[in-house]
Design an enzyme around this catalytic site. Structure first.
Site, PDB file in Angstrom:
ATOM      1  CG  ASP A  85      50.214  51.813  27.322  1.00 55.67           C
ATOM      2  OD1 ASP A  85      49.218  51.429  26.673  1.00 55.67           O
ATOM      3  OD2 ASP A  85      50.144  52.712  28.185  1.00 55.67           O
ATOM      4  CB  ILE A  86      48.727  48.967  22.153  1.00 51.94           C
ATOM      5  CG1 ILE A  86      47.371  48.827  22.840  1.00 51.94           C
ATOM      6  CG2 ILE A  86      49.480  47.652  22.162  1.00 51.94           C
ATOM      7  CD1 ILE A  86      46.405  47.921  22.093  1.00 51.94           C
ATOM      8  CG  ASN A 112      45.437  38.971  23.943  1.00 52.67           C
ATOM      9  OD1 ASN A 112      44.426  38.278  23.881  1.00 52.67           O
ATOM     10  ND2 ASN A 112      45.916  39.425  25.109  1.00 52.67           N
ATOM     11  CB  SER A 162      34.632  39.138  20.686  1.00 53.45           C
ATOM     12  OG  SER A 162      33.523  38.660  21.405  1.00 53.45           O
ATOM     13  CE1 TYR A 217      35.657  43.405  24.436  1.00 53.85           C
ATOM     14  CE2 TYR A 217      33.843  41.982  23.757  1.00 53.85           C
ATOM     15  CZ  TYR A 217      35.189  42.162  24.028  1.00 53.85           C
ATOM     16  OH  TYR A 217      36.066  41.112  23.880  1.00 53.85           O
ATOM     17  CE  LYS A 221      37.688  42.725  21.343  1.00 56.78           C
ATOM     18  NZ  LYS A 221      39.160  42.621  21.193  1.00 56.78           N
ATOM     19  CB  THR A 254      39.967  35.856  31.287  1.00 59.88           C
ATOM     20  OG1 THR A 254      38.837  36.483  30.647  1.00 59.88           O
ATOM     21  CG2 THR A 254      40.553  34.794  30.358  1.00 59.88           C
TER      22      THR A 254
END
Length: 303
Positions: A85-86, A112, A162, A217, A221, A254
């Site tokens: 779990d990062i 990822n 992304s 988001y 990124k 996804t």
């Protein structure tokens, strides 16, 4: 490119000892974070097929991670599972000890793991900003820092970013002072964290004079791409010749895309795996899109 050529390009680079003129028998160790489903799962599958060696599928949820490994084993592949779990310091510490004791080091690290709120989410903007960046930025930097000492010579680090992180998505105005700081070749991690704190404070004040509203988001990124550039400059002084780059896997079918993306997870794994296996001399700090270097600052391909 055939699987055989792919293997040769990577293995010949990493396991030929020029000082004694012989190949080393050690096989590569790859780590993919957040890999129990989606693009991460596709990356693990592709690494198993094209690079081989030990491919470690990590997931914060042990049950889901083991199920993912079993699914790939049913395909005739042989990844292994390790819990990670990062966002947990304790989990990162235990994972590092596991790498040391069981595997000795890492040749490929693919960052990822990531999160995204749905576009129609009604969550408070501050929650979106803090939760999204806690995983996509802060935790990714933390786990990379922890694992960096365990990277083997000629290792490769791939950060999954992304196209949403392109500068023009978050800071379209060339005169934006934050944009100017992000492209500064002297930007440090400390400077990057200053920008992050300023962003959080701006969201708290509902002040979007320099930051994009409801763009957590995109911001996360964008900052990850900036971090890749910073880390690339730092690694220029590292005798191990570790290369770090980032990429966009494309719009993939996804859970994160609500299954609206046109690409399969195997197609989404193509560019990440390319970045994971770049040849010596490819350089660091680049952003890849559709298997080519893409100019993060000016929105155009460089190769």
């Amino acid at each position: 490119m055939s699987v055989l050529c792919f293997q040769q390009r990577f293995l010949c680079l990493k396991y030929f000892n020029s000082s004694v003129g012989m190949r080393l028998c050690r096989m590569p160790v790859s780590v993919v974070t957040g890999a129990n489903k989606g693009v991460g799962f596709g990356i693990v599958r592709s690494l198993c097929k094209s690079v081989g060696g030990t491919v470690i599928l990590t997931s914060r949820n042990e049950e889901r991670g083991l199920a993912a490994v079993q699914s790939l084993q049913a395909e005739g592949l042989n990844p292994v599972f390790e819990q990670l779990d990062i966002c947990s310091d304790d989990s990162i510490s235990k994972f590092c000890e596991t790498i040391k004791s069981k595997y000795g080091g890492i040749d490929i690290l693919c960052n990822n793991a990531g999160v995204a709120y749905k576009r129609n989410s009604t969550a408070p903007l501050l929650e979106k900003a803090e939760v999204t960046n806690a995983t996509n930025l802060l935790a990714t930097i933390k786990v990379t820092d922890a694992l960096l000492p365990l990277m083997n010579e000629n290792g490769r680090i791939c950060q999954i970013a992304s196209m949403c992180g392109i500068l023009n998505r978050s800071f379209a105005d060339p005169g934006n002072p934050v944009r100017q700081r992000l492209v500064d070749p002297n930007l440090t991690v400390e400077g990057l964290m200053d920008i992050y704190q300023e962003y959080i404070e701006a969201v708290k004040r509902d002040d979007y004079s320099v930051f994009k509203q409801n763009g957590a988001y995109e911001f996360s990124k964008c900052m990850l791409i900036a971090h890749t550039r910073i880390l690339g400059r730092q690694l220029e002084q590292d005798s191990r010749k570790v290369i770090v780059n980032c990429c966009c896997p494309g719009w993939v079918d996804t859970d994160m895309s609500s299954h609206k993306g046109p690409l399969s997870i195997d197609q989404g794994a193509v560019t990440p795996v390319l970045v994971c296996t770049l040849p010596e001399g490819a350089g660091s700090g680049h952003f890849y899109r559709e298997e080519k270097v893409f100019d993060w600052e000016n929105d155009k391909y460089l190769s």
